[in-house]
Design a protein around this motif. Sequence first.
Motif, PDB file in Angstrom:
ATOM      1  N   ASP A  37       0.687  -1.181  -0.036  1.00 50.10           N
ATOM      2  CA  ASP A  37       0.147   0.072   0.116  1.00 50.10           C
ATOM      3  C   ASP A  37       1.057   1.345  -0.094  1.00 50.10           C
ATOM      4  N   LYS A  41       0.996   3.933  -2.906  1.00 45.01           N
ATOM      5  CA  LYS A  41       0.678   5.508  -2.736  1.00 45.01           C
ATOM      6  C   LYS A  41       1.847   6.349  -3.204  1.00 45.01           C
ATOM      7  N   PRO A  88      -0.141   4.053   5.111  1.00 43.03           N
ATOM      8  CA  PRO A  88      -1.448   3.074   4.901  1.00 43.03           C
ATOM      9  C   PRO A  88      -2.302   3.032   6.253  1.00 43.03           C
ATOM     10  N   VAL A  92      -5.491  -2.592   5.680  1.00 47.54           N
ATOM     11  CA  VAL A  92      -5.170  -2.604   4.212  1.00 47.54           C
ATOM     12  C   VAL A  92      -6.039  -3.686   3.478  1.00 47.54           C
ATOM     13  N   LEU A  93      -7.194  -3.248   2.828  1.00 40.71           N
ATOM     14  CA  LEU A  93      -7.941  -4.244   2.052  1.00 40.71           C
ATOM     15  C   LEU A  93      -7.089  -4.573   0.721  1.00 40.71           C
ATOM     16  N   GLU A  95      -8.755  -5.536  -2.013  1.00 43.59           N
ATOM     17  CA  GLU A  95      -9.376  -4.789  -2.910  1.00 43.59           C
ATOM     18  C   GLU A  95      -8.460  -3.249  -3.534  1.00 43.59           C
ATOM     19  N   ASP A  96      -8.661  -2.748  -2.249  1.00 44.35           N
ATOM     20  CA  ASP A  96      -7.738  -1.323  -2.212  1.00 44.35           C
ATOM     21  C   ASP A  96      -6.421  -1.443  -2.939  1.00 44.35           C
ATOM     22  N   SER A  99      -6.815  -1.979  -6.754  1.00 48.72           N
ATOM     23  CA  SER A  99      -7.324  -0.673  -7.337  1.00 48.72           C
ATOM     24  C   SER A  99      -6.034   0.336  -7.531  1.00 48.72           C
ATOM     25  N   GLN A 100      -5.364   0.403  -6.434  1.00 50.60           N
ATOM     26  CA  GLN A 100      -4.144   1.336  -6.584  1.00 50.60           C
ATOM     27  C   GLN A 100      -3.149   0.855  -7.380  1.00 50.60           C
TER      28      GLN A 100
END
Length: 154
Positions: A37, A41, A88, A92-93, A95-96, A99-100
Amino acid sequence: MSLEKASLALNRLESHIENHSISNPKISKGDIAWHIDHSLKIINAVVISTQKSDPNTFKNNFSFLGKLFFTLGFFPRGKAKAPKYVTPPEVVLKEDLISQLQEAKTNINSIAALDKNAYFKHPLFGHVNKKRIYTFLVLHTTHHLKIMEDIMKK
Protein backbone atom coordinates in the motif's frame (compact mmCIF):
# COMPACT_ATOMS: atom_id res chain seq x y z
CA MET A 1 16.32 3.67 -15.01
CA SER A 2 13.36 3.22 -17.23
CA LEU A 3 9.68 2.53 -17.61
CA GLU A 4 10.60 -1.13 -18.09
CA LYS A 5 12.29 -1.35 -14.67
CA ALA A 6 9.44 0.53 -13.00
CA SER A 7 6.95 -1.86 -14.61
CA LEU A 8 8.95 -4.86 -13.37
CA ALA A 9 8.93 -3.43 -9.84
CA LEU A 10 5.14 -2.99 -10.08
CA ASN A 11 4.77 -6.58 -11.25
CA ARG A 12 6.80 -7.73 -8.25
CA LEU A 13 4.52 -5.73 -5.95
CA GLU A 14 1.51 -7.33 -7.61
CA SER A 15 2.93 -10.81 -7.02
CA HIS A 16 2.97 -10.13 -3.26
CA ILE A 17 -0.72 -9.19 -3.04
CA GLU A 18 -1.65 -12.84 -2.46
CA ASN A 19 0.52 -12.74 0.69
CA HIS A 20 -0.86 -9.41 1.89
CA SER A 21 -1.75 -10.59 5.41
CA ILE A 22 1.66 -12.06 6.30
CA SER A 23 3.64 -10.23 8.95
CA ASN A 24 6.88 -10.62 10.88
CA PRO A 25 7.31 -8.05 13.69
CA LYS A 26 11.02 -8.91 13.95
CA ILE A 27 11.49 -7.47 10.45
CA SER A 28 8.85 -4.73 10.25
CA LYS A 29 5.92 -3.27 12.17
CA GLY A 30 3.95 -3.36 8.92
CA ASP A 31 2.68 -6.49 7.21
CA ILE A 32 3.07 -7.19 3.48
CA ALA A 33 -0.13 -5.23 2.75
CA TRP A 34 1.31 -2.17 4.52
CA HIS A 35 4.45 -2.21 2.34
CA ILE A 36 2.49 -2.74 -0.89
CA ASP A 37 0.00 0.00 0.00
CA HIS A 38 2.75 2.45 0.94
CA SER A 39 4.72 1.71 -2.24
CA LEU A 40 1.65 2.23 -4.42
CA LYS A 41 0.69 5.42 -2.58
CA ILE A 42 4.20 6.76 -3.24
CA ILE A 43 4.08 5.89 -6.95
CA ASN A 44 0.67 7.47 -7.40
CA ALA A 45 1.45 10.57 -5.31
CA VAL A 46 4.78 11.15 -7.08
CA VAL A 47 3.29 10.90 -10.55
CA ILE A 48 0.26 13.05 -9.73
CA SER A 49 2.45 15.69 -8.05
CA THR A 50 4.79 15.68 -11.04
CA GLN A 51 1.87 16.03 -13.46
CA LYS A 52 0.60 19.05 -11.49
CA SER A 53 4.01 20.71 -11.17
CA ASP A 54 4.97 23.85 -13.07
CA PRO A 55 8.18 23.00 -14.99
CA ASN A 56 9.08 26.73 -14.93
CA THR A 57 9.50 26.57 -11.14
CA PHE A 58 11.86 23.56 -11.21
CA LYS A 59 15.08 24.16 -9.27
CA ASN A 60 18.08 21.93 -9.80
CA ASN A 61 18.54 21.51 -6.04
CA PHE A 62 18.87 17.72 -5.89
CA SER A 63 20.59 17.14 -2.56
CA PHE A 64 23.84 15.39 -1.69
CA LEU A 65 21.79 12.66 0.07
CA GLY A 66 19.76 12.12 -3.08
CA LYS A 67 22.89 11.86 -5.20
CA LEU A 68 24.45 9.47 -2.68
CA PHE A 69 21.46 7.10 -2.45
CA PHE A 70 20.83 7.19 -6.20
CA THR A 71 24.50 6.35 -6.83
CA LEU A 72 24.52 3.57 -4.22
CA GLY A 73 21.27 2.24 -5.65
CA PHE A 74 19.41 1.69 -2.38
CA PHE A 75 17.82 3.40 0.62
CA PRO A 76 18.92 2.35 4.13
CA ARG A 77 16.33 0.71 6.37
CA GLY A 78 14.71 2.37 9.33
CA LYS A 79 16.10 5.84 8.66
CA ALA A 80 13.04 7.65 7.26
CA LYS A 81 9.43 7.96 8.36
CA ALA A 82 6.64 7.96 5.78
CA PRO A 83 4.68 11.23 5.58
CA LYS A 84 1.03 10.89 6.67
CA TYR A 85 -0.39 11.18 3.15
CA VAL A 86 1.46 8.00 2.08
CA THR A 87 0.98 6.08 5.31
CA PRO A 88 -1.38 3.12 4.90
CA PRO A 89 -4.55 2.84 6.99
CA GLU A 90 -4.70 0.53 10.00
CA VAL A 91 -6.38 -2.17 7.88
CA VAL A 92 -5.37 -2.51 4.23
CA LEU A 93 -7.93 -4.29 2.07
CA LYS A 94 -6.84 -6.51 -0.81
CA GLU A 95 -9.36 -4.72 -3.07
CA ASP A 96 -7.70 -1.38 -2.30
CA LEU A 97 -4.30 -2.79 -3.26
CA ILE A 98 -5.65 -4.02 -6.59
CA SER A 99 -7.31 -0.66 -7.28
CA GLN A 100 -4.16 1.31 -6.42
CA LEU A 101 -2.07 -1.07 -8.53
CA GLN A 102 -4.19 -0.36 -11.60
CA GLU A 103 -3.85 3.37 -11.00
CA ALA A 104 -0.07 3.01 -10.58
CA LYS A 105 0.25 1.12 -13.87
CA THR A 106 -1.59 3.92 -15.66
CA ASN A 107 0.41 6.58 -13.86
CA ILE A 108 3.88 5.22 -14.61
CA ASN A 109 2.96 4.98 -18.27
CA SER A 110 2.15 8.71 -18.24
CA ILE A 111 5.63 9.79 -17.08
CA ALA A 112 7.17 9.68 -20.56
CA ALA A 113 4.82 12.42 -21.80
CA LEU A 114 5.81 14.86 -19.04
CA ASP A 115 7.98 17.94 -19.57
CA LYS A 116 11.66 17.30 -18.79
CA ASN A 117 11.45 19.78 -15.89
CA ALA A 118 8.22 18.41 -14.42
CA TYR A 119 9.11 17.52 -10.84
CA PHE A 120 7.99 16.57 -7.37
CA LYS A 121 9.40 17.96 -4.16
CA HIS A 122 11.03 15.33 -1.93
CA PRO A 123 11.54 16.28 1.74
CA LEU A 124 15.20 15.11 1.75
CA PHE A 125 16.24 15.11 -1.90
CA GLY A 126 14.80 18.42 -3.11
CA HIS A 127 13.25 18.69 -6.56
CA VAL A 128 13.23 15.36 -8.40
CA ASN A 129 12.60 15.95 -12.10
CA LYS A 130 11.44 13.62 -14.85
CA LYS A 131 14.96 12.35 -15.51
CA ARG A 132 15.19 10.98 -11.96
CA ILE A 133 11.60 9.87 -11.34
CA TYR A 134 11.96 6.30 -12.61
CA THR A 135 15.13 5.86 -10.55
CA PHE A 136 13.40 7.15 -7.41
CA LEU A 137 10.33 4.95 -7.91
CA VAL A 138 12.40 1.82 -8.60
CA LEU A 139 14.75 2.42 -5.64
CA HIS A 140 11.86 3.11 -3.26
CA THR A 141 9.78 0.17 -4.44
CA THR A 142 12.78 -2.18 -4.37
CA HIS A 143 13.52 -1.04 -0.81
CA HIS A 144 10.05 -2.19 0.26
CA LEU A 145 10.18 -5.35 -1.87
CA LYS A 146 13.34 -6.40 0.02
CA ILE A 147 11.55 -5.86 3.33
CA MET A 148 8.60 -7.93 2.08
CA GLU A 149 10.93 -10.73 1.01
CA ASP A 150 12.52 -10.71 4.46
CA ILE A 151 9.05 -10.84 6.05
CA MET A 152 8.24 -13.86 3.88
CA LYS A 153 11.39 -15.72 5.02
CA LYS A 154 10.05 -15.90 8.60
